[in-house]
Design an enzyme around this catalytic site. Structure first.
Site: not given
Length: 660
Positions: A105, A176, A224, A321, A345, A348, A352
Site C-alpha cells: 500500500q 490521509y 482504497r 484486517g 478478533c 476491543c 492493536c
C-alpha cells in the site's frame, strides 16, 4: 477439498492476477519497521505467517512514499527511495513463497500525522481548513510540490514492481493526503488541483495515470476509497461513485471500499459494538458503478460472514484486517472445516490500537499474544524438564498460563472456585454491544479442551491444597474483587456491586439507579441497566467519563450513553452519603446535590485477590502471580501475563519471573 465456503475459496482476478481465493489481508500499520522505515525480520515473519495461513492476497500496509514527512506512525515502512528495495524484495518474496499474491500500500499521511510522528518535519496538507481534523500548523503544498508528490507515488510503484510485488494499493481514504484532495471539506485550493469534483480528482487521477505510464499493465493497481466521509462538508456515496468511475477509467484494477475520515474514528476503526460487514453495502453500490472488482472491508470476523457477502454479490473480494492479527490462519482453518479453531478478533482495539499504534508502540493483540513474535512461538521447544504445574484461576490469565505451559510439555492442573471457566470474560460479554468478548472465551475453552489439562472446577485452593498437590510451580491467577466505598449508607441493602448486577445475582429492572463510578465498568453497567428499563444516573468524581477506556471505544460508549434518554452522566461530584431513596454528592464548589435512587450500584474499580499469593510468599517452589491477582488491569495484560508465565515455567531464559 470441498469447502463449506465455495464463494470464499473460489479463485478471483484483479487486473493481470488470478488469486487463489477471495480473501484479502487488509493493509494495517504495525510499527515493526525500523525508525528509518527498513524491513525487519519481525516484519518479515509477521507477513509470512499470514501468507502461510492461506489468504489469497496479502496487502502490506502503509508504505510511506515520503519519509519521514509522510509517515503516520513512528516506525512506518518506507518505500520512499531505492535503498529500501532490497528489504522490500525480501518481504515480497517471503509472502509469495507461501502461495499468496503480494501488494504493498502506497501511503502519504498528509495532515493525518503530527510533528512527533514525522520526527520534526511539518506535515503537509492540501489546504488549511478551520477546525480541521489533522495536524497543527501544517504546510500547504504549492502546485509544484503537488506535482512532485505525484512523482513520489509513481516512483514508489516502480520500486514495488522492482521489489517483486504483484500490485500496489493507493491509500485514498481515512483522512490521509489523497483523500484530503478528494474531500470538499479539506480541499479549498484555487489552483488546478482544487475546485469542483473533476479538479479535486486531478491529484489521484494523475497518480494513477502516472503509474500506468511507468509500469504498464503488468502491475495490478487497487485504490482504497472511502465511500462516505461521514463528516460535515465532506463527500458522500453519490460523489464517491463518480470518483470510482473516473479512477477506473484512468487505470484502477480494483477498489477496496471503506468509509470515514479523520473526525469519525469509530467508522474507521470500529469498536466492538459494530455489526459484522456493515460496510458491504457501500462496496455493493460502488460495484454497480464500475466494471472492475470491489473489495469490501470492515468487521468481517467470521468465514460465514465473508461467504454471505460474496454469495449476495455485495463484493468480489472480502478483506479481513484485525481478524488476521488475531488469527493468521483464518483462511486455512476455514477451508479445512476447522472454524471452531479460529481466534476471532473481538474489536476491543486495545492491543492493536490503544496500547499499540496510538501509543507509538508495536502492534499487539488482546486475543493473540503471539502477534509480532511468530518465530519465537513457532520455535518454542518443550521445556528442558517436565514439571507438575498448578494453575489457580481459570480467567484469561489462568487459561493462557495453563495452555502455554501444557504446550511446553508440563503436567498441568487447573483449579477454579467457579463451576465454569472464563472468570471476568463472562461479565465482559454481558453488556450491550460487548457480546464479542464471548468469542475469546469460546476460543480459550476450545484450546483448553485440546490439551491434556486436568481441570477441577468448584474447588477453592489454599496453601494446604497446594502443599498436598506438591507442584513444581504454581501460577496464581485468582483475579480481582470489586471495591467498595466508605461513606455513610454504603452498607444499606439496596447498595450492590456492578458485577452482581451484570452476572444476574441481583435483579434490577425498571428502577431509578445511581451508578457510582463512571469508568469502563460503570459505563457498561449503565448501558446494561438502561436496556432493562432503568433510569440511570452515573456519578463520576473526576471530570471525565470512562478515562480508562480505549480511545475509540470511549467515543462509541459516550455517544451511546449521551443519546440514551434513560441515562444521565454527572462528572466532578463525589458521593457524600447514601440514603434509603437517594444519593447525596458534593460538587467542586462545595454545594451539594441529591439524586433519586431505588438502587445504588457501585462500579469504583477492583482490587487484586492476592490472598493466596500472600499465603505462598515463602513456598519452596516458584510462584507466578499473573493477571488481576498481580495488578488490576485489563484482559490484554491478563493475556500477556498468563502467556509469559506459561512459557517461562522451567525455562532458563524465562520472560516472566516468579514472585520473590
Amino acid at each position: 477439498m470441498t469447502s463449506e465456503f465455495p464463494h470464499l475459496f473460489d479463485t478471483g482476478r484483479i487486473g493481470p492476477l488470478e488469486l487463489r481465493n477471495r480473501l484479502v489481508m487488509a493493509p494495517m500499520g504495525t510499527n515493526y519497521a525500523t525508525a528509518s522505515g527498513e524491513v525487519t525480520d519481525r516484519l518479515l515473519d509477521y507477513y509470512a505467517e499470514r501468507a502461510a495461513g492461506g489468504t489469497g492476497l496479502v496487502t502490506v500496509g502503509t508504505a510511506a512514499v515520503e519519509y519521514p514527512r509522510g509517515r503516520a506512525i513512528v516506525n512506518q515502512l518506507s518505500i520512499a527511495d531505492d535503498s529500501h528495495v532490497p528489504g522490500l524484495s525480501k518481504l515480497a518474496r517471503r509472502i509469495k513463497q507461501h502461495g499468496a499474491n503480494a501488494f504493498v500500500q502506497l501511503h502519504h499521511a498528509g495532515g493525518g500525522t503530527t510533528v512527533k510522528k514525522t520526527g520534526g518535519p511539518r506535515p503537509v496538507v492540501s489546504s488549511r481548513v478551520e477546525n480541521a481534523y489533522n495536524a497543527r500548523d501544517p504546510r500547504v503544498l504549492e502546485t509544484d510540490a503537488v506535482e512532485s508528490t505525484v512523482e513520489r507515488f509513481v516512483d514508489a510503484a516502480k520500486r514495488a514492481r522492482k521489489a517483486g510485488f504483484d500490485g500496489v494499493e493507493l491509500h485514498g481514504s481515512h483522512g490521509y493526503l489523497i483523500q484530503e484532495f478528494l474531500s470538499p471539506r479539506n480541499n479549498r485550493r484555487d489552483d488546478r488541483y482544487g475546485g469542483d469534483l473533476d479538479a479535486r480528482m486531478r491529484f489521484p487521477t494523475e497518480i494513477v495515470e502516472g503509474i500506468r505510464d511507468a509500469v504498464g499493465d503488468d502491475l495490478a493497481l487497487s485504490f482504497r476509497l472511502s465511500a462516505d466521509e461521514f463528516v460535515d462538508g465532506g463527500y458522500g456515496l453519490e460523489e464517491a461513485t463518480r470518483m470510482a468511475e473516473q479512477l477506473a477509467a484512468a487505470g484502477v484494477d480494483a477498489f477496496s471500499v471503506t468509509v470515514g475520515a479523520y473526525g469519525v474514528p469509530t467508522r474507521v476503526l470500529e469498536p466492538m459494538s459494530f455489526e459484522e460487514a456493515w460496510r458491504s453495502q457501500y462496496a455493493a453500490t460502488i460495484g454497480e458503478t464500475v466494471d472492475v472488482p470491489t473489495i469490501t472491508v470492515g468487521v468481517i470476523r467470521q468465514p460465514e460472514t465473508a461467504e454471505t457477502v460474496l454469495a449476495d454479490g455485495d463484493a468480489d473480494f472480502v478483506a479481513v484486517g484485525r481478524g488476521h492479527i488475531a488469527d493468521p490462519h483464518f483462511a486455512r482453518k476455514a477451508r479445512e472445516g476447522r472454524v471452531a479453531e479460529i481466534n476471532r478478533c473481538i474489536g476491543c482495539n486495545i492491543g492493536c490500537i490503544g496500547e499499540g499504534i496510538f501509543a507509538d508502540r508495536e502492534l499487539g493483540c488482546t486475543v493473540n499474544p503471539t502477534v509480532g513474535r511468530e518465530r519465537e512461538f513457532a520455535t518454542l521447544e518443550p521445556a528442558p524438564e517436565r514439571q507438575r504445574v498448578l494453575v489457580v484461576g481459570a480467567g484469561p490469565a489462568g487459561l493462557q498460563a495453563a495452555i502455554r505451559s501444557a504446550d511446553r510439555g508440563h503436567d498441568v492442573t487447573l483449579y477454579d472456585a467457579a463451576e465454569e471457566v472464563g472468570g471476568q470474560l463472562h461479565l465482559a460479554a454481558a453488556p450491550p454491544g460487548k457480546g464479542k468478548n464471548g468469542w475469546y472465551l469460546q476460543y480459550l475453552e476450545h484450546q483448553l479442551e485440546r490439551r491434556p489439562v486436568d481441570v477441577r472446577l468448584g474447588a477453592r485452593v489454599d496453601r494446604a491444597t497446594v502443599e498436598a498437590a506438591d507442584p513444581d510451580a504454581v501460577v496464581v491467577a485468582t483475579g480481582a474483587s470489586p471495591r467498595g466505598i466508605s461513606v455513610p449508607g454504603a452498607d444499606r441493602s439496596h447498595v450492590v456491586q456492578s458485577w452482581d448486577v451484570i452476572d444476574g445475582s441481583v435483579s434490577v429492572d425498571d428502577e431509578s439507579v445511581v451508578v457510582v463510578g463512571g469508568g469502563d465498568v460503570g459505563c457498561d453497567t449503565a448501558g446494561f441497566l438502561a436496556d432493562r428499563g432503568c433510569e440511570v444516573t452515573v456519578i463520576e468524581q473526576t471530570d471525565r467519563i470512562a478515562p480508562d477506556k480505549e480511545r475509540i471505544s470511549r467515543i462509541d460508549v459516550l455517544q451511546a450513553l449521551e443519546s440514551n434518554d434513560n441515562v444521565a452522566l454527572v462528572t466532578g461530584e463525589t458521593v457524600l452519603s447514601i440514603e434509603e431513596e437517594s444519593v447525596t454528592t458534593v460538587r467542586p464548589d462545595g454545594s451539594e446535590a441529591a439524586y433519586e435512587a431505588d438502587r445504588v450500584v457501585l462500579a469504583v474499580g477492583h482490587e487484586p485477590n492476592d490472598g493466596l499469593a500472600d499465603e505462598l510468599e515463602e513456598y519452596p517452589a516458584p510462584v507466578y502471580v499473573v493477571g488481576d491477582a498481580r495488578e488490576s488491569r485489563d484482559v490484554y495484560r491478563a493475556t500477556l501475563d498468563g502467556t509469559e508465565a506459561g512459557i517461562s515455567i522451567g525455562d532458563p531464559y524465562r520472560t516472566f519471573s516468579p514472585q520473590p
